[in-house]
Design a protein around this motif. Structure first.
Motif, PDB file in Angstrom:
ATOM      1  N   LEU A   1      88.268   9.836  94.640  1.00  8.55           N
ATOM      2  CA  LEU A   1      89.063   9.020  95.563  1.00  8.55           C
ATOM      3  C   LEU A   1      90.539   9.411  95.531  1.00  8.55           C
ATOM      4  N   LYS A   2      91.041   9.767  94.350  1.00  3.82           N
ATOM      5  CA  LYS A   2      92.456  10.146  94.235  1.00  3.82           C
ATOM      6  C   LYS A   2      92.763  11.463  94.948  1.00  3.82           C
ATOM      7  N   ARG A   3      91.771  12.332  95.116  1.00  5.27           N
ATOM      8  CA  ARG A   3      92.017  13.627  95.766  1.00  5.27           C
ATOM      9  C   ARG A   3      92.111  13.494  97.287  1.00  5.27           C
ATOM     10  N   LEU A   4      91.697  12.329  97.831  1.00  3.66           N
ATOM     11  CA  LEU A   4      91.681  12.134  99.280  1.00  3.66           C
ATOM     12  C   LEU A   4      93.062  11.800  99.808  1.00  3.66           C
TER      13      LEU A   4
ATOM     14  N   ILE B   1      85.195  13.102 103.617  1.00  2.00           N
ATOM     15  CA  ILE B   1      84.652  12.299 102.508  1.00  2.00           C
ATOM     16  C   ILE B   1      83.181  12.631 102.241  1.00  2.00           C
ATOM     17  N   LYS B   2      82.722  13.782 102.699  1.00  2.00           N
ATOM     18  CA  LYS B   2      81.311  14.131 102.515  1.00  2.00           C
ATOM     19  C   LYS B   2      80.934  14.204 101.041  1.00  2.00           C
ATOM     20  N   VAL B   3      81.835  14.751 100.215  1.00  4.71           N
ATOM     21  CA  VAL B   3      81.557  14.842  98.777  1.00  4.71           C
ATOM     22  C   VAL B   3      81.408  13.443  98.179  1.00  4.71           C
ATOM     23  N   ASN B   4      82.305  12.531  98.558  1.00  9.21           N
ATOM     24  CA  ASN B   4      82.239  11.156  98.066  1.00  9.21           C
ATOM     25  C   ASN B   4      80.945  10.475  98.480  1.00  9.21           C
ATOM     26  N   VAL B   5      80.583  10.653  99.751  1.00  7.39           N
ATOM     27  CA  VAL B   5      79.368  10.025 100.270  1.00  7.39           C
ATOM     28  C   VAL B   5      78.141  10.576  99.545  1.00  7.39           C
ATOM     29  N   PHE B   6      78.089  11.889  99.399  1.00  2.00           N
ATOM     30  CA  PHE B   6      76.935  12.534  98.770  1.00  2.00           C
ATOM     31  C   PHE B   6      76.823  12.131  97.303  1.00  2.00           C
ATOM     32  N   TYR B   7      77.935  12.195  96.576  1.00  2.00           N
ATOM     33  CA  TYR B   7      77.894  11.863  95.151  1.00  2.00           C
ATOM     34  C   TYR B   7      77.547  10.381  94.956  1.00  2.00           C
ATOM     35  N   GLY B   8      78.166   9.521  95.761  1.00  2.00           N
ATOM     36  CA  GLY B   8      77.870   8.096  95.650  1.00  2.00           C
ATOM     37  C   GLY B   8      76.412   7.790  95.905  1.00  2.00           C
ATOM     38  N   MET B   9      75.821   8.441  96.922  1.00  2.00           N
ATOM     39  CA  MET B   9      74.417   8.211  97.245  1.00  2.00           C
ATOM     40  C   MET B   9      73.506   8.727  96.125  1.00  2.00           C
ATOM     41  N   ILE B  10      73.814   9.927  95.615  1.00  2.00           N
ATOM     42  CA  ILE B  10      72.991  10.496  94.541  1.00  2.00           C
ATOM     43  C   ILE B  10      73.020   9.610  93.296  1.00  2.00           C
TER      44      ILE B  10
ATOM     45  N   PRO C   1      82.759   2.365  98.607  1.00  2.00           N
ATOM     46  CA  PRO C   1      82.634   2.704 100.032  1.00  2.00           C
ATOM     47  C   PRO C   1      83.789   2.176 100.862  1.00  2.00           C
ATOM     48  N   ASP C   2      84.303   1.016 100.468  1.00  2.00           N
ATOM     49  CA  ASP C   2      85.410   0.396 101.196  1.00  2.00           C
ATOM     50  C   ASP C   2      86.673   1.252 101.113  1.00  2.00           C
ATOM     51  N   ILE C   3      87.019   1.706  99.903  1.00  2.00           N
ATOM     52  CA  ILE C   3      88.199   2.561  99.724  1.00  2.00           C
ATOM     53  C   ILE C   3      87.988   3.907 100.396  1.00  2.00           C
ATOM     54  N   MET C   4      86.812   4.476 100.213  1.00  2.00           N
ATOM     55  CA  MET C   4      86.484   5.795 100.750  1.00  2.00           C
ATOM     56  C   MET C   4      86.654   5.839 102.267  1.00  2.00           C
ATOM     57  N   ASN C   5      86.262   4.768 102.949  1.00  2.00           N
ATOM     58  CA  ASN C   5      86.323   4.746 104.413  1.00  2.00           C
ATOM     59  C   ASN C   5      87.737   4.607 104.963  1.00  2.00           C
ATOM     60  N   LEU C   6      88.709   4.346 104.089  1.00  2.00           N
ATOM     61  CA  LEU C   6      90.109   4.283 104.531  1.00  2.00           C
ATOM     62  C   LEU C   6      90.768   5.661 104.555  1.00  2.00           C
ATOM     63  N   ALA C   7      90.102   6.648 103.985  1.00  2.00           N
ATOM     64  CA  ALA C   7      90.684   7.994 103.915  1.00  2.00           C
ATOM     65  C   ALA C   7      90.611   8.673 105.281  1.00  2.00           C
ATOM     66  N   CYS C   8      91.588   9.542 105.532  1.00  2.00           N
ATOM     67  CA  CYS C   8      91.581  10.320 106.774  1.00  2.00           C
ATOM     68  C   CYS C   8      91.272  11.786 106.458  1.00  2.00           C
TER      69      CYS C   8
END
Length: 313
Positions: free
Chosen positions: A164-167, A193-202, A183-190
């Protein structure tokens, strides 16, 4: 905004209470206070009763103690920001503080899931192999299981704050809840975020998802064992020892699955529904679990009554 190297990072996020009901936040805080008070006092009572009652020093109640400690942690993680927002209108939370809160909320959620799995395994051994139960689940084994549960949660979620800090964040900084959620913080990034989504899901599927599958398998095996019992009384007695655990599993997993689905697929879901499911997921289980076990567990109830009677005497 703070400009840090080649990306933008907000100094803080703004938390959201219950959308559309901001004027009623002081009144809404009353049931929340009741739930937090129930969670804190109820789980402390469970820990106190188990600690002072030698007959409860068994694997089932050791795992219940782990569940109570986890529920206390979950309640304490969300209490300051939730009541701070409802009582004083404090919406701002520093970026790093938000990531810290998020990390501990997710760790404790994963730990709770794993503890529920350990409790299912305990019930399976107790019902299917009652004579071998003390030899299989010794105190050292229970301790090792507890340490493994904590380490699994900490290690699997360690990359999340750094991802999240790298975004790069730009524009909207308003969270959907009165606490920080990945997911809430991740969706605020511009940024991507594919890496975040993939890692979070896995991580979600390999931990909580697998826990749920193994809990279901445990109960399939338990039902097979119970069906083979000779009398109806034995069957009901065996199933009765699982009622509390089944209730705890449903109270935890149903809102968690619902919240995960909303964050990933429910773009058109009303914000109020999203908020209510999130509060149900993080506040209701810590408040209900001690109530469920106090009502359904005869040993806990009797020990509690003995403690109350000794104090009155």
């Amino acid at each position: 905004w703070e400009f840090n190297g080649s990306f933008h990072q907000p100094s803080a996020f703004l938390m959201m209470g219950i959308p559309g009901l901001e004027a009623l936040h002081p009144w809404i805080s009353i049931p929340f206070c009741a739930l937090y008070l129930t969670a804190l006092s109820g789980n402390c009572v469970i820990l106190f009763i188990i600690r002072r009652t030698p007959s409860l020093h068994e694997p089932m109640y050791y795992f219940l103690s782990m569940l109570a400690v986890t529920d206390l942690g979950l309640a304490l993680c969300t209490l300051p920001t939730t009541l701070g927002l409802f009582w004083f209108g404090v919406r701002r939370i520093a970026f790093d503080a938000c990531l810290t809160q998020m990390y501990f909320i997710h760790i404790l959620s994963f730990i709770e899931s794993s503890v529920l799995l350990a409790m299912a395994f305990d019930r399976f051994i107790a019902i299917s192999h009652p004579l071998r139960h003390p030899a299989i689940l010794t105190k050292s084994t229970v301790l090792k299981i507890g340490l493994a549960i904590v380490l699994r949660g900490m290690v699997s979620l360690l990359p999340i704050p750094f991802l999240l800090k790298r975004l790069s964040y730009c524009g909207k900084t308003e969270l959907s809840h009165s606490f920080c959620f990945h997911p809430d913080i991740m969706n605020l990034a511009c940024a991507d975020i594919k890496v975040n989504v993939f890692y979070g899901m896995i991580i979600l599927l390999s931990t909580v998802g697998m826990d749920f599958i193994f809990i279901v398998l445990s109960y399939i095996l338990i039902i097979r064992t119970v069906v083979s019992l000779t009398t109806r009384e034995e069957c009901l007695k065996a199933l009765n020892t699982c009622v509390s655990h089944i209730c705890a599993v449903l109270v935890f997993f149903i809102p968690m699955i619902g919240l995960s689905m909303i964050h990933r697929f429910g773009k058109n879901v009303p914000p109020l529904v999203n908020t209510l499911v999130a509060y149900t997921y993080l506040i209701i289980p810590p408040a209900l679990n001690p109530v469920i076990y106090s009502i359904k567990s005869t040993h806990i109830r009797e020990a509690l009554l003995r403690a109350l009677c000794s104090k009155r005497g």
